[in-house]
Write a protein that holds these residues in place. Structure first.
Motif, PDB file in Angstrom:
ATOM      1  N   SER A 133       0.623  -1.061   0.376  1.00 51.32           N
ATOM      2  CA  SER A 133      -0.249  -0.049   0.269  1.00 51.32           C
ATOM      3  C   SER A 133       1.101   0.947  -0.159  1.00 51.32           C
ATOM      4  N   SER A 134       0.054   2.619  -0.485  1.00 51.27           N
ATOM      5  CA  SER A 134       0.985   4.244   0.053  1.00 51.27           C
ATOM      6  C   SER A 134      -0.390   4.692  -0.642  1.00 51.27           C
ATOM      7  N   TYR A 135      -0.019   5.759  -0.135  1.00 52.01           N
ATOM      8  CA  TYR A 135      -0.726   6.974   0.070  1.00 52.01           C
ATOM      9  C   TYR A 135       0.603   8.407   0.212  1.00 52.01           C
ATOM     10  N   ALA A 136      -0.049   9.161  -0.447  1.00 50.69           N
ATOM     11  CA  ALA A 136       0.686  10.346   0.063  1.00 50.69           C
ATOM     12  C   ALA A 136      -0.405  12.190  -0.138  1.00 50.69           C
ATOM     13  N   THR A 137      -0.068  13.198   0.438  1.00 51.38           N
ATOM     14  CA  THR A 137      -0.668  14.156   0.584  1.00 51.38           C
ATOM     15  C   THR A 137       0.562  15.264   0.397  1.00 51.38           C
ATOM     16  N   PHE A 138      -0.776  16.499   0.322  1.00 53.47           N
ATOM     17  CA  PHE A 138       0.423  17.795  -0.679  1.00 53.47           C
ATOM     18  C   PHE A 138      -0.107  18.449   0.886  1.00 53.47           C
ATOM     19  N   PHE A 139       1.102  19.370   0.867  1.00 52.70           N
ATOM     20  CA  PHE A 139       1.501  20.737   1.642  1.00 52.70           C
ATOM     21  C   PHE A 139       1.397  21.782   0.993  1.00 52.70           C
ATOM     22  N   ASN A 140       1.850  23.132   1.741  1.00 47.02           N
ATOM     23  CA  ASN A 140       2.431  24.002   1.227  1.00 47.02           C
ATOM     24  C   ASN A 140       3.956  24.042   2.090  1.00 47.02           C
ATOM     25  N   ALA A 141       4.627  23.844   0.721  1.00 43.10           N
ATOM     26  CA  ALA A 141       6.538  23.842   1.987  1.00 43.10           C
ATOM     27  C   ALA A 141       6.407  25.140   2.866  1.00 43.10           C
ATOM     28  N   GLY A 142       5.951  26.028   2.444  1.00 41.96           N
ATOM     29  CA  GLY A 142       6.354  27.672   2.894  1.00 41.96           C
ATOM     30  C   GLY A 142       6.350  27.382   4.007  1.00 41.96           C
ATOM     31  N   ASN A 143       5.188  27.128   4.525  1.00 39.58           N
ATOM     32  CA  ASN A 143       5.178  27.173   5.692  1.00 39.58           C
ATOM     33  C   ASN A 143       6.317  26.475   6.947  1.00 39.58           C
ATOM     34  N   SER A 276       6.362  -9.458   3.889  1.00 44.40           N
ATOM     35  CA  SER A 276       6.639 -10.403   2.914  1.00 44.40           C
ATOM     36  C   SER A 276       6.086 -10.678   1.484  1.00 44.40           C
ATOM     37  N   ASP A 277       6.772 -11.727   0.866  1.00 42.25           N
ATOM     38  CA  ASP A 277       6.427 -11.919  -0.218  1.00 42.25           C
ATOM     39  C   ASP A 277       5.477 -12.970  -0.397  1.00 42.25           C
ATOM     40  N   MET A 278       5.154 -13.053   1.414  1.00 44.03           N
ATOM     41  CA  MET A 278       4.097 -14.904   1.567  1.00 44.03           C
ATOM     42  C   MET A 278       2.566 -13.499   1.678  1.00 44.03           C
ATOM     43  N   ILE A 279       2.781 -12.617   2.243  1.00 51.06           N
ATOM     44  CA  ILE A 279       1.165 -11.892   2.720  1.00 51.06           C
ATOM     45  C   ILE A 279       0.255 -12.436   1.081  1.00 51.06           C
ATOM     46  N   ASN A 280      -0.888 -12.809   2.149  1.00 49.90           N
ATOM     47  CA  ASN A 280      -2.298 -12.641   1.187  1.00 49.90           C
ATOM     48  C   ASN A 280      -2.612 -10.931   1.887  1.00 49.90           C
ATOM     49  N   VAL A 281      -2.645  -9.911   0.570  1.00 50.44           N
ATOM     50  CA  VAL A 281      -2.970  -8.627   1.124  1.00 50.44           C
ATOM     51  C   VAL A 281      -4.831  -8.299   0.200  1.00 50.44           C
ATOM     52  N   ALA A 282      -5.839  -8.217   0.588  1.00 52.46           N
ATOM     53  CA  ALA A 282      -7.032  -7.601   0.876  1.00 52.46           C
ATOM     54  C   ALA A 282      -7.046  -6.769   1.288  1.00 52.46           C
ATOM     55  N   PRO A 283      -6.888  -5.572  -0.152  1.00 55.05           N
ATOM     56  CA  PRO A 283      -7.095  -4.333  -0.090  1.00 55.05           C
ATOM     57  C   PRO A 283      -8.433  -3.576  -0.339  1.00 55.05           C
ATOM     58  N   ARG A 284      -8.362  -2.322   0.315  1.00 51.05           N
ATOM     59  CA  ARG A 284      -9.614  -1.733  -0.180  1.00 51.05           C
ATOM     60  C   ARG A 284      -8.948  -0.163  -0.968  1.00 51.05           C
ATOM     61  N   LYS A 285     -10.183  -0.234  -1.876  1.00 54.97           N
ATOM     62  CA  LYS A 285      -9.933   1.480  -2.374  1.00 54.97           C
ATOM     63  C   LYS A 285     -10.142   2.395  -1.502  1.00 54.97           C
ATOM     64  N   VAL A 286      -9.691   3.604  -1.700  1.00 53.05           N
ATOM     65  CA  VAL A 286     -10.025   3.996  -0.678  1.00 53.05           C
ATOM     66  C   VAL A 286      -9.721   5.871  -2.161  1.00 53.05           C
ATOM     67  N   PRO A 287     -10.221   6.487  -1.659  1.00 52.19           N
ATOM     68  CA  PRO A 287     -10.195   7.452  -3.124  1.00 52.19           C
ATOM     69  C   PRO A 287      -8.652   8.683  -2.631  1.00 52.19           C
ATOM     70  N   GLY A 288      -8.101   8.586  -3.940  1.00 55.73           N
ATOM     71  CA  GLY A 288      -6.705   9.666  -3.809  1.00 55.73           C
ATOM     72  C   GLY A 288      -6.494  11.102  -3.421  1.00 55.73           C
ATOM     73  N   ALA A 289      -5.609  11.905  -3.104  1.00 52.34           N
ATOM     74  CA  ALA A 289      -5.882  12.987  -2.080  1.00 52.34           C
ATOM     75  C   ALA A 289      -5.758  14.210  -3.040  1.00 52.34           C
ATOM     76  N   SER A 290      -5.500  15.305  -2.810  1.00 50.28           N
ATOM     77  CA  SER A 290      -5.750  16.140  -4.146  1.00 50.28           C
ATOM     78  C   SER A 290      -4.506  16.730  -4.086  1.00 50.28           C
ATOM     79  N   THR A 291      -3.632  17.009  -4.971  1.00 41.65           N
ATOM     80  CA  THR A 291      -2.952  17.795  -5.482  1.00 41.65           C
ATOM     81  C   THR A 291      -2.725  19.096  -5.349  1.00 41.65           C
ATOM     82  N   HIS A 292      -3.896  19.892  -5.433  1.00 42.84           N
ATOM     83  CA  HIS A 292      -3.774  21.201  -4.727  1.00 42.84           C
ATOM     84  C   HIS A 292      -3.315  21.492  -3.252  1.00 42.84           C
TER      85      HIS A 292
END
Length: 309
Positions: A133-143, A276-292
């Motif tokens: 799994s992976s997930y990313a969100t965005f923020f203002n690096a100027g703060n 590990s490559d022995m895991i049996n994952v049951a992923p869920r659908k998750v909406p991605g974050a806005s890049t705005h």
């Protein structure tokens, strides 16, 4: 009765005879010098267990060294862990009793027992194989203050391992967010919502991790949304946290350990979960974050104590 009490007080008031003392050594240093009379009940020749327990805890505080878990650096190389050590309490008890029930002075070196890291290099090599799994969100690096807080929390979470049937706690893993630990006050306004406090920005870290964990199909045990919508994740997909309040927790229901990788780069915070490559994952659908990037306005003298969005 009064005479007995007076005799006990006089006995305790007498100066200690160092010739009958026990010197407790840690490496080459004397970390404690004690005497039998300090551990004897004034009206009975019995060991005062409370006094003894206080001594043991005092010695443990001085000598215990926690082990360091293995980690993965920014280049993906595994940094081996380090063994720690702690007071070998049963061996210490035997040494102390031998002194207490004998005569004269004595000297003892603190007995230690190795304390091995929970996560070693071999385990990390085994579970950094498959990204689940992976997930990313965005923020203002100027703060800068907010970005700094996000980076600190990400580093506290990076390379953390959640074992099968173990429940992960965001608060316990990241720890208390204080100025002493390097966290800064980060006042912001997001869509008219004012917030300010030490550790501002932490909720974006917990929210990003929540979405990564949920996407991996892990069991969400505890999760709270902010009272009002935050802009860095889709509506209802946030996880507010506070040291004295809400926590974010999930349980590893798989039969393999889960490795958390956290990375802050520029104006983004991302999490990737591995196993590990022995895991049996049951992923869920998750909406991605806005890049705005959300609009942020600095305002002084505004404080929020319940969470750090």
């Amino acid at each position: 009765m009064r005479l007995l009490m007076l005799a006990g007080i006089l006995l305790l008031a007498q100066p200690q005879n160092n010739a009958n003392a026990l010197k407790i050594m840690y490496h080459k240093d004397t970390i404690a010098t004690v005497h039998r009379t300090e551990f004897t009940h004034p009206f009975a020749s019995l060991l005062n267990q409370d006094q003894y327990d206080q001594l043991v805890d005092h010695i443990a505080q001085k000598v215990d060294r926690a082990p360091l878990n293995a980690k993965i650096d920014d280049q993906g190389a595994i940094i081996p862990g380090k063994n720690g050590h702690k007071l070998y309490r049963s061996a210490f008890k035997n040494h102390f009793y031998r002194y207490y029930y004998s005569h004269g002075s004595a000297k003892m070196r603190v007995p230690l027992i190795k304390d091995y890291p929970k996560v070693d290099a071999e385990l990390l090599a085994h579970i950094c194989v498959q990204r689940i799994s992976s997930y990313a969100t965005f923020f203002n690096a100027g703060n800068e203050s907010r970005a700094h807080n996000i980076d600190l929390a990400a580093k506290a979470l990076d390379s953390h391992v959640v074992f099968p049937n173990e429940t992960f706690s965001f608060n316990q893993t990241v720890g208390m967010r204080t100025k002493k630990k390097g966290y800064r006050s980060a006042p912001i306004i997001v869509r008219g919502e004012f917030s300010e406090g030490v550790g501002g920005g932490i909720c974006q870290v917990s929210s990003t991790l929540f979405n990564a964990a949920d996407r991996a199909g892990l069991k969400i045990v505890e999760r709270y949304s902010h009272s009002r919508r935050v802009p860095y994740v889709p509506s209802g997909r946030d996880a507010t946290v506070s040291w004295y309040g809400p926590d974010f927790r999930f349980k590893n229901t798989y039969n393999q350990p889960i490795l958390i990788r956290a990375h802050k780069y520029g104006g983004s915070i991302s999490f990737a979960l591995y196993s590990s490559d022995m895991i049996n994952v049951a992923p869920r659908k998750v909406p991605g974050a806005s890049t705005h990037l959300p609009k942020e306005i600095h305002r002084k003298k505004e404080s929020l104590h319940s969470s750090q969005p």
